[in-house]
Design a protein around this motif. Sequence first.
Motif, PDB file in Angstrom:
ATOM      1  N   ALA A 189      51.960  38.931  34.208  1.00 12.85           N
ATOM      2  CA  ALA A 189      50.974  37.698  33.744  1.00 12.85           C
ATOM      3  C   ALA A 189      49.908  37.129  35.095  1.00 12.85           C
ATOM      4  O   ALA A 189      48.900  37.354  34.021  1.00 12.85           O
ATOM      5  CB  ALA A 189      51.913  36.054  33.624  1.00 12.85           C
ATOM      6  N   GLY A 190      49.795  37.899  35.741  1.00 12.46           N
ATOM      7  CA  GLY A 190      49.669  37.720  37.187  1.00 12.46           C
ATOM      8  C   GLY A 190      47.481  38.892  36.905  1.00 12.46           C
ATOM      9  O   GLY A 190      47.215  39.001  36.845  1.00 12.46           O
ATOM     10  N   ARG A 191      48.565  40.328  36.445  1.00 15.06           N
ATOM     11  CA  ARG A 191      48.003  41.287  35.919  1.00 15.06           C
ATOM     12  C   ARG A 191      46.406  40.825  34.743  1.00 15.06           C
ATOM     13  O   ARG A 191      45.312  41.215  34.639  1.00 15.06           O
ATOM     14  CB  ARG A 191      48.799  42.935  35.649  1.00 15.06           C
ATOM     15  CG  ARG A 191      48.893  43.306  36.648  1.00 15.06           C
ATOM     16  CD  ARG A 191      49.153  44.524  36.318  1.00 15.06           C
ATOM     17  NE  ARG A 191      50.145  45.239  37.215  1.00 15.06           N
ATOM     18  CZ  ARG A 191      49.909  45.799  37.965  1.00 15.06           C
ATOM     19  NH1 ARG A 191      48.803  46.282  37.908  1.00 15.06           N
ATOM     20  NH2 ARG A 191      50.616  46.390  38.923  1.00 15.06           N
ATOM     21  N   LEU A 192      47.240  40.320  34.007  1.00 17.45           N
ATOM     22  CA  LEU A 192      46.834  39.121  32.274  1.00 17.45           C
ATOM     23  C   LEU A 192      44.750  39.689  32.752  1.00 17.45           C
ATOM     24  O   LEU A 192      43.922  39.494  31.892  1.00 17.45           O
ATOM     25  CB  LEU A 192      47.324  38.598  32.005  1.00 17.45           C
ATOM     26  CG  LEU A 192      46.924  38.407  30.210  1.00 17.45           C
ATOM     27  CD1 LEU A 192      47.115  39.815  29.009  1.00 17.45           C
ATOM     28  CD2 LEU A 192      47.786  37.888  29.803  1.00 17.45           C
ATOM     29  N   PRO A 193      44.748  38.165  33.362  1.00 16.64           N
ATOM     30  CA  PRO A 193      43.353  37.936  33.546  1.00 16.64           C
ATOM     31  C   PRO A 193      42.060  38.760  33.941  1.00 16.64           C
ATOM     32  O   PRO A 193      41.173  39.267  33.315  1.00 16.64           O
ATOM     33  CB  PRO A 193      43.242  36.947  34.871  1.00 16.64           C
ATOM     34  CG  PRO A 193      44.029  36.250  34.347  1.00 16.64           C
ATOM     35  CD  PRO A 193      45.302  37.292  34.266  1.00 16.64           C
ATOM     36  N   ALA A 218      30.703  34.746  35.558  1.00 16.39           N
ATOM     37  CA  ALA A 218      30.690  33.784  36.193  1.00 16.39           C
ATOM     38  C   ALA A 218      32.292  33.138  35.656  1.00 16.39           C
ATOM     39  O   ALA A 218      32.631  33.119  36.461  1.00 16.39           O
ATOM     40  CB  ALA A 218      30.157  33.045  35.551  1.00 16.39           C
ATOM     41  N   ALA A 219      32.552  33.584  34.921  1.00 15.87           N
ATOM     42  CA  ALA A 219      34.046  32.719  34.353  1.00 15.87           C
ATOM     43  C   ALA A 219      35.279  33.667  34.457  1.00 15.87           C
ATOM     44  O   ALA A 219      36.230  32.412  35.948  1.00 15.87           O
ATOM     45  CB  ALA A 219      34.706  33.218  32.832  1.00 15.87           C
ATOM     46  N   ALA A 220      35.388  35.347  35.365  1.00 11.12           N
ATOM     47  CA  ALA A 220      35.760  35.047  36.887  1.00 11.12           C
ATOM     48  C   ALA A 220      36.203  34.037  38.213  1.00 11.12           C
ATOM     49  O   ALA A 220      37.188  34.085  38.771  1.00 11.12           O
ATOM     50  CB  ALA A 220      35.822  36.862  36.658  1.00 11.12           C
TER      51      ALA A 220
END
Length: 247
Positions: A189-193, A218-220
């Motif tokens: 889950a942590g890797r996903l973004p 920008a979203a990141a």
Amino acid sequence: MGTGIENIKKEKQENKRKLVISILKITLLAAIVVAVPLYVYFFRHAWLTSFKDFDDVVAYLEHYETQSIFVYIGLQILQVVISIIPGQVFQMAAGYLYGFWLALLYAMVGAVIGTGISFLLAKLLGRDFLHLFFGEEKMSYYISRLNSKRGYTLVFLLYLIPGIPKDVVSYAAGVSEIRFKPFLILSAAGRLPGMIGCLLFGMLWDRGNYVGMAIVAAAAVIAFCLCIVYRKKIDKYLDRIYAKISR
């Protein structure tokens, strides 16, 4: 008298067995963590440096045609276990070649398998052997924090934040009190973004959509800032998730 001699013999045999197992463990860890990266660096350096360029990575995968999927997953596993190749470049290339959803599936499969291998390998080898190769101070630093009350929250955040040496975290988790199943789920889950961001970059690059790439970047940044601001709420939410997945 005879029983005493037999006990001494059994003790010697047990000590020899432990010594052999210890040597095998050191050899295995040395081969994976040290020998393979050194071999690649000195004898396959051209192969390694070719992965730094996006176009070269795409060409490398395209060379294998339909088999490129398995090559990509294998390289993703290798990158997690040994971390000798830049994972971000390969994820961008996967987004370019396979499209977002398939690339995400292949990337997550490779990442989860690689993370699981690192965790179980550490469990097999034990803390003392990891100290030899990663350093006692660094390994103890991560283990002590993973054993804290917020260990599972920390797993998620360590994999979420870019720049953290995630290979060390996987190995440290293997010799900590953290359980395998929750660790694997929270690390994924942590890797996903970050993985989604890299894959979108590759897909948008293919379409020449530079505005979209700027929006993703920008979203990141915004998402990262929100994680810092709302970290306490995230802690509580992750605690509830852990209660469910650790049953």
